[in-house]
Design a protein around this motif. Structure first.
Motif, mmCIF file in Angstrom:
data_model
loop_
_atom_site.group_PDB
_atom_site.id
_atom_site.type_symbol
_atom_site.label_atom_id
_atom_site.label_comp_id
_atom_site.label_asym_id
_atom_site.label_seq_id
_atom_site.Cartn_x
_atom_site.Cartn_y
_atom_site.Cartn_z
ATOM 1 N N THR A 179 0.832 -1.203 0.000
ATOM 2 C CA THR A 179 0.000 0.000 0.000
ATOM 3 C C THR A 179 0.867 1.253 0.000
ATOM 4 O O THR A 179 0.510 2.266 -0.633
ATOM 5 N N ALA A 180 2.031 1.196 0.663
ATOM 6 C CA ALA A 180 2.932 2.350 0.676
ATOM 7 C C ALA A 180 3.590 2.558 -0.680
ATOM 8 O O ALA A 180 3.725 3.693 -1.152
ATOM 9 N N VAL A 181 3.999 1.483 -1.333
ATOM 10 C CA VAL A 181 4.725 1.594 -2.604
ATOM 11 C C VAL A 181 3.790 1.909 -3.767
ATOM 12 O O VAL A 181 4.078 2.765 -4.606
ATOM 13 N N PHE A 182 2.641 1.224 -3.837
ATOM 14 C CA PHE A 182 1.762 1.337 -5.000
ATOM 15 C C PHE A 182 0.420 1.998 -4.714
ATOM 16 O O PHE A 182 -0.318 2.310 -5.650
ATOM 17 N N GLY A 183 0.070 2.154 -3.444
ATOM 18 C CA GLY A 183 -1.236 2.709 -3.116
ATOM 19 C C GLY A 183 -2.383 1.755 -3.368
ATOM 20 O O GLY A 183 -3.528 2.183 -3.582
ATOM 21 N N TRP A 184 -2.120 0.448 -3.339
ATOM 22 C CA TRP A 184 -3.166 -0.527 -3.593
ATOM 23 C C TRP A 184 -4.272 -0.485 -2.549
ATOM 24 O O TRP A 184 -4.024 -0.201 -1.375
ATOM 25 N N GLY A 185 -5.478 -0.815 -2.976
ATOM 26 C CA GLY A 185 -6.542 -1.090 -2.049
ATOM 27 C C GLY A 185 -6.425 -2.526 -1.554
ATOM 28 O O GLY A 185 -5.925 -3.401 -2.264
ATOM 29 N N VAL A 186 -6.879 -2.773 -0.337
ATOM 30 C CA VAL A 186 -6.778 -4.095 0.288
ATOM 31 C C VAL A 186 -8.130 -4.483 0.851
ATOM 32 O O VAL A 186 -8.778 -3.692 1.536
ATOM 33 N N ARG A 187 -8.548 -5.709 0.548
ATOM 34 C CA ARG A 187 -9.800 -6.233 1.091
ATOM 35 C C ARG A 187 -9.561 -7.665 1.549
ATOM 36 O O ARG A 187 -9.036 -8.483 0.793
ATOM 37 N N THR A 188 -9.917 -7.968 2.779
ATOM 38 C CA THR A 188 -9.682 -9.296 3.326
ATOM 39 C C THR A 188 -10.995 -9.954 3.707
ATOM 40 O O THR A 188 -11.872 -9.326 4.300
ATOM 41 N N GLY A 189 -11.129 -11.236 3.340
ATOM 42 C CA GLY A 189 -12.299 -12.016 3.704
ATOM 43 C C GLY A 189 -11.896 -13.457 3.929
ATOM 44 O O GLY A 189 -11.294 -14.086 3.058
ATOM 45 N N GLY A 190 -12.178 -13.994 5.095
ATOM 46 C CA GLY A 190 -11.765 -15.358 5.399
ATOM 47 C C GLY A 190 -10.251 -15.475 5.424
ATOM 48 O O GLY A 190 -9.574 -14.733 6.141
ATOM 49 N N HIS A 191 -9.719 -16.383 4.613
ATOM 50 C CA HIS A 191 -8.276 -16.617 4.583
ATOM 51 C C HIS A 191 -7.610 -15.963 3.373
ATOM 52 O O HIS A 191 -6.457 -16.278 3.067
ATOM 53 N N TYR A 192 -8.330 -15.088 2.686
ATOM 54 C CA TYR A 192 -7.780 -14.526 1.453
ATOM 55 C C TYR A 192 -7.826 -12.999 1.492
ATOM 56 O O TYR A 192 -8.725 -12.401 2.096
ATOM 57 N N THR A 193 -6.843 -12.389 0.839
ATOM 58 C CA THR A 193 -6.776 -10.934 0.705
ATOM 59 C C THR A 193 -6.732 -10.576 -0.770
ATOM 60 O O THR A 193 -5.998 -11.199 -1.551
ATOM 61 N N TRP A 194 -7.527 -9.584 -1.158
ATOM 62 C CA TRP A 194 -7.548 -9.108 -2.542
ATOM 63 C C TRP A 194 -6.824 -7.770 -2.644
ATOM 64 O O TRP A 194 -6.937 -6.909 -1.767
ATOM 65 N N TRP A 195 -6.094 -7.585 -3.741
ATOM 66 C CA TRP A 195 -5.454 -6.309 -4.068
ATOM 67 C C TRP A 195 -6.247 -5.632 -5.187
ATOM 68 O O TRP A 195 -6.737 -6.303 -6.099
#
Length: 254
Positions: free
Chosen positions: A157-173
């Motif tokens: 998130t610091a390098v690229f400014g990605w959004g992050v979403r986490t659900g269960g055992h997985y994280t989406w960029w």
């Protein structure tokens, strides 16, 4: 993947470094139907670009140094390679190769995140990156496998400014709310010698058939074809020289 073309901060290219370029060409051509073009310039070192129709989708290249592993590498698009390298360092990453010109087509750098996963930065000039995403044989997703997920979230998130979403055992960029990849935490099921890494997934029409072709051509299955709950059907494969990659059922809705 909800991206249809390379955008700043998103994945833009994937390339294989291999110990046997001719064998890789045979394997991946059979698997994905790629048309291959090798750069004839001596200084290109045998760099070979894979095409689907007229669109460049990936590359195959020989290993350029003894310490380089046989592996698929993922590149992310940046506006300025020097600024991106500075951001990597500031966020706790390591620079392996400083920004370097690639003829007139762009500049690239090779870096590690704080967890040890390698990736590349690409500042486009004449070549923006892949000309096609999400079609059979083209890049369809990228996934970070790491033992340091919280550090990874802070770093990317610091390098690229990605959004992050986490659900269960997985994280989406995501980039600007467009999902392009995810993250899995490596647990005890992963051998300790396997480093954190980025894994490209190629879109395919039939995951089971692709897995069958891959094993018949000398590859192996690391993860059997599996349908992700509320997600696509996927498999993780290893080519005959040991490079790992994923395949993902084509999803026209992203």
């Amino acid at each position: 993947m909800e991206l249809e073309e390379p955008v700043t901060g998103g994945p833009c290219w994937t390339e294989l470094g291999t110990s046997d370029l001719e064998a890789a060409e045979r394997f991946y051509t059979e698997l994905f139907g790629w048309r291959l073009e090798t750069d004839p310039r001596q200084e290109a070192g045998g760099y070979t670009v894979a095409h689907l129709g007229d669109a460049a989708v990936a590359a195959l290249a020989p290993l350029y140094q003894e310490s380089q592993p046989v592996a698929w590498n993922v590149s992310f698009a940046v506006r300025d390679a020097e600024s991106a390298v500075a951001a990597v360092r500031a966020a706790g990453g390591t620079v392996v190769l400083e920004p370097t010109d690639v003829f007139d087509i762009g500049r690239f750098a090779v870096v590690f995140d704080p967890g040890g996963a390698a990736f590349q930065l690409w500042q486009a000039r004449a070549f923006p990156g892949a000309g096609l995403f999400n079609a059979p044989g083209a890049l369809g997703w990228v996934e970070l496998l790491t033992r340091a997920p919280e550090r990874a979230k802070s770093f990317y998130t610091a390098v690229f400014g990605w959004g992050v979403r986490t659900g269960g055992h997985y994280t989406w960029w995501d980039v600007d709310d467009a999902d392009f990849g995810g993250m899995i935490t490596m647990d005890d099921k992963f051998p300790p010698e396997v480093p954190s890494h980025w894994l490209p997934y190629f879109a395919v029409e039939d995951v089971d058939d692709t897995a069958r072709i891959a094993t018949g051509a000398g590859g192996s299955l690391l993860m059997e074809p599996t349908t992700v709950p509320e997600g696509p059907r996927i498999a993780v494969l290893r080519d005959p020289r040991g490079a790992v990659f994923g395949v993902r059922q084509v999803d026209t809705e992203g």
